[in-house]
Design an enzyme around this catalytic site. Structure first.
Site, PDB file in Angstrom:
ATOM      1  N   TRP A 231     -36.666  30.865  -1.445  1.00  0.00           N
ATOM      2  CA  TRP A 231     -37.525  31.832  -0.755  1.00  0.00           C
ATOM      3  C   TRP A 231     -36.969  32.222   0.611  1.00  0.00           C
ATOM      4  CZ3 TRP A 231     -39.560  27.171  -2.705  1.00  0.00           C
ATOM      5  CH2 TRP A 231     -39.479  26.093  -1.828  1.00  0.00           C
TER       6      TRP A 231
ATOM      7  N   GLU B 163     -45.414  30.026   0.088  1.00  0.00           N
ATOM      8  CA  GLU B 163     -46.203  29.417   1.169  1.00  0.00           C
ATOM      9  C   GLU B 163     -47.419  28.688   0.610  1.00  0.00           C
ATOM     10  OE1 GLU B 163     -45.173  28.987   3.998  1.00  0.00           O
ATOM     11  OE2 GLU B 163     -43.587  30.453   4.198  1.00  0.00           O
TER      12      GLU B 163
ATOM     13  N   GLN C  28     -49.140  21.515   2.077  1.00  0.00           N
ATOM     14  CA  GLN C  28     -49.379  20.106   1.717  1.00  0.00           C
ATOM     15  C   GLN C  28     -48.448  19.600   0.611  1.00  0.00           C
ATOM     16  OE1 GLN C  28     -53.149  21.679   1.243  1.00  0.00           O
ATOM     17  NE2 GLN C  28     -54.177  20.205   2.526  1.00  0.00           N
ATOM     18  N   THR C  29     -47.300  20.243   0.451  1.00  0.00           N
ATOM     19  CA  THR C  29     -46.346  19.819  -0.587  1.00  0.00           C
ATOM     20  C   THR C  29     -44.935  19.904  -0.014  1.00  0.00           C
ATOM     21  OG1 THR C  29     -47.779  20.723  -2.293  1.00  0.00           O
ATOM     22  CG2 THR C  29     -45.506  20.367  -2.918  1.00  0.00           C
TER      23      THR C  29
ATOM     24  N   LEU D  15     -49.595  19.621  -8.752  1.00  0.00           N
ATOM     25  CA  LEU D  15     -49.419  19.980  -7.332  1.00  0.00           C
ATOM     26  C   LEU D  15     -50.600  19.524  -6.478  1.00  0.00           C
ATOM     27  CD1 LEU D  15     -47.888  23.560  -7.098  1.00  0.00           C
ATOM     28  CD2 LEU D  15     -47.045  21.493  -6.012  1.00  0.00           C
ATOM     29  N   GLY D  16     -51.741  19.284  -7.128  1.00  0.00           N
ATOM     30  CA  GLY D  16     -52.914  18.821  -6.376  1.00  0.00           C
ATOM     31  C   GLY D  16     -53.556  19.924  -5.554  1.00  0.00           C
TER      32      GLY D  16
ATOM     33  N   TYR E 204     -51.135  30.540   9.577  1.00  0.00           N
ATOM     34  CA  TYR E 204     -49.735  30.227   9.320  1.00  0.00           C
ATOM     35  C   TYR E 204     -49.145  31.124   8.228  1.00  0.00           C
ATOM     36  CZ  TYR E 204     -45.852  28.084   7.028  1.00  0.00           C
ATOM     37  OH  TYR E 204     -44.645  27.915   6.414  1.00  0.00           O
TER      38      TYR E 204
ATOM     39  N   ASP F 238     -46.444  26.081  12.116  1.00  0.00           N
ATOM     40  CA  ASP F 238     -46.784  25.067  11.123  1.00  0.00           C
ATOM     41  C   ASP F 238     -46.581  23.692  11.767  1.00  0.00           C
ATOM     42  OD1 ASP F 238     -44.043  24.702  11.218  1.00  0.00           O
ATOM     43  OD2 ASP F 238     -43.780  24.681   9.039  1.00  0.00           O
TER      44      ASP F 238
ATOM     45  N   CYS G 143     -35.796  17.724  14.371  1.00  0.00           N
ATOM     46  CA  CYS G 143     -36.899  17.151  15.150  1.00  0.00           C
ATOM     47  C   CYS G 143     -37.958  16.624  14.170  1.00  0.00           C
ATOM     48  CB  CYS G 143     -37.478  18.231  16.070  1.00  0.00           C
ATOM     49  SG  CYS G 143     -38.538  17.558  17.344  1.00  0.00           S
TER      50      CYS G 143
ATOM     51  N   CYS H 249     -32.117  13.466  18.026  1.00  0.00           N
ATOM     52  CA  CYS H 249     -32.005  14.063  19.362  1.00  0.00           C
ATOM     53  C   CYS H 249     -30.557  14.151  19.837  1.00  0.00           C
ATOM     54  CB  CYS H 249     -32.808  13.246  20.374  1.00  0.00           C
ATOM     55  SG  CYS H 249     -34.545  13.217  19.999  1.00  0.00           S
TER      56      CYS H 249
ATOM     57  N   CYS I  83     -35.229  19.403  26.743  1.00  0.00           N
ATOM     58  CA  CYS I  83     -36.392  18.801  26.075  1.00  0.00           C
ATOM     59  C   CYS I  83     -37.032  17.744  26.973  1.00  0.00           C
ATOM     60  CB  CYS I  83     -35.947  18.191  24.755  1.00  0.00           C
ATOM     61  SG  CYS I  83     -37.287  17.353  23.897  1.00  0.00           S
TER      62      CYS I  83
HETATM   63  S1  SF4 Z   1     -34.295  16.655  21.692  1.00  0.00           S
HETATM   64 FE1  SF4 Z   1     -36.438  17.237  21.696  1.00  0.00          FE
HETATM   65  S2  SF4 Z   1     -36.527  19.032  20.362  1.00  0.00           S
HETATM   66 FE2  SF4 Z   1     -34.575  18.019  19.980  1.00  0.00          FE
HETATM   67  S3  SF4 Z   1     -34.942  16.610  18.260  1.00  0.00           S
HETATM   68 FE3  SF4 Z   1     -35.272  15.458  20.124  1.00  0.00          FE
HETATM   69  S4  SF4 Z   1     -37.432  15.634  20.540  1.00  0.00           S
HETATM   70 FE4  SF4 Z   1     -36.939  17.242  19.096  1.00  0.00          FE
END
Ligand code: SF4
Length: 363
Positions: free
Chosen positions: A35, A48, A53-54, A91-92, A131, A149, A203, A210, A219
């Site tokens: 998609w 979507e 929830q999947t 799928l519930g 969303y 989301d 993330c 990170c 960040c």
């Molecule tokens: S640096 Fe910040 S935005 Fe990047 S993965 Fe780590 S917590 Fe998430």
């Protein structure tokens, strides 16, 4: 002075965010899913709804089956309910499937089979929340609407070290402001896809990468070394414990099936004869005349299914009857075993059928 200094810092940070995000996504990190890059609102909407929830890996084969069975929204709208529920099986969250059908039929009858192209119109359709409406508006029609989301909440909450909970009205408002501050309205589809992918692949909730993240410099949660404090949530979900005693009533080559009632879980799906009890260990078969019973196999299978607000413990007993009870047991019907596979069932019943080769019912 203080205010203007903050303002400058904020703008720099926000520009940095969108620019870095888009170049990261463009270069190498575009997850390949069918998609992705899709412009057809029907396919975007379908993906979507299936993915709510999947997980993507679980939803993918369903998406492909739906698209090949119903290549257009007209085909889906014209399909019989039971056939669509059967395809959805496993799928519930069946309310999604009911809404899917209702919306397909509404788009065909009220919009001539064409999805409305404005966010404010799309969001009026059944089963479409902010969303999904934002995803359709931005991906299909290029409207400058940010998508928020769970992945986006997490990225923003950590990036800004935002203490406002994500599950309150004030929190949602705050996160709308945050996403608007970093949003690139000239490339809405690319931005939305990139930030969702960042949350899904870098993330992540438990093991964020990170050290590989291009946003780590700006960040705040990373800088404070407390990324797992974010996002903040307040609500605890109250879980209702329920005990379902299923009786598989069998007469010759037929089984008794009934449809789940409206207003309860698994609405419209099928099940065996059910007696719900207030506590475990209190099932009784006095709904049947004893003289009809040939043999009882008690508790041949047990299962637990956790839904968002309920934990359902089910126990299955098989009762072979000499003949069908008269006048009957309820609104159900006797179905030949070879036809049982044509009915849509909740996951709990499917697990039972899969575990009981005795029935040799092909699903
Ligand atoms: S640096 Fe910040 S935005 Fe990047 S993965 Fe780590 S917590 Fe998430």
């Amino acid at each position: 002075m203080g205010d203007s200094f903050y303002f400058c810092t904020s703008i720099m940070t926000d520009k940095f965010f969108a620019k870095q995000l888009l170049s990261w996504h463009h270069l190498e990190n575009d997850r390949v899913l069918p998609w992705k890059g899709e412009k057809d609102p029907y396919k975007i909407w379908l993906s979507e709804i299936i993915l709510q929830q999947t997980r993507a890996e679980q939803g993918l084969p369903y998406y492909e089956r739906f698209i090949s069975t119903y290549p257009t929204i007209e085909a889906l709208a014209a399909a019989p309910d039971q056939e669509v529920f059967k395809l959805w099986q496993g799928l519930g969250y069946y309310s999604r499937c009911r809404n899917l059908l209702a919306t397909a039929r509404q788009v065909v009858s009220e919009y001539g089979g064409k999805f409305p192209d404005q966010y404010t119109e799309i969001i009026k359709l059944k089963g479409i929340g902010p969303y999904t409406a934002a995803a359709i508006a931005s991906f299909a029609f290029g409207r400058p609407v940010p998508v928020i989301d769970g992945n986006v909440y997490r990225v923003l909450a950590r990036y800004f070290a935002e203490p406002e909970p994500i599950d309150t009205t004030t929190g949602k408002k705050k996160f709308n402001e945050l996403v608007t501050s970093v949003f690139d309205a000239r490339q809405p589809a690319a931005f939305n896809q990139a930030i969702m992918d960042l949350g899904a692949s870098v993330c992540t909730p438990k093991q964020a990468k990170c050290e590989q993240c291009f946003l780590s410099e700006g960040c705040r949660a990373f800088g404070q070394n407390n990324i797992y404090m974010f996002p903040v949530k307040t609500k605890k979900i109250a879980v209702r414990h329920r005990y379902f005693n299923y009786y598989i009533l069998e007469v010759d080559d037929e089984l008794y099936l009934q449809q789940r009632p409206a207003g309860d879980v698994w609405h419209d799906l099928y099940e065996f004869f059910l007696v719900e009890s207030a506590a475990e260990g209190t099932d009784s078969i006095d709904f049947l005349d004893e003289s009809l019973i040939e043999e009882v196999d008690r508790h041949v299978f047990t299962s637990k299914q956790r839904l968002t607000h309920q934990l359902i413990e089910s126990r299955f007993s098989v009762i072979r009857l000499k003949e069908k009870p008269a006048p009957g047991l309820g609104n159900g019907a006797w179905v030949k075993k070879i036809n049982v596979k044509n009915y849509p069932f909740p996951k709990t019943i499917i697990s039972f059928l899969e575990e009981m080769p005795y029935f040799s019912i092909e699903l």
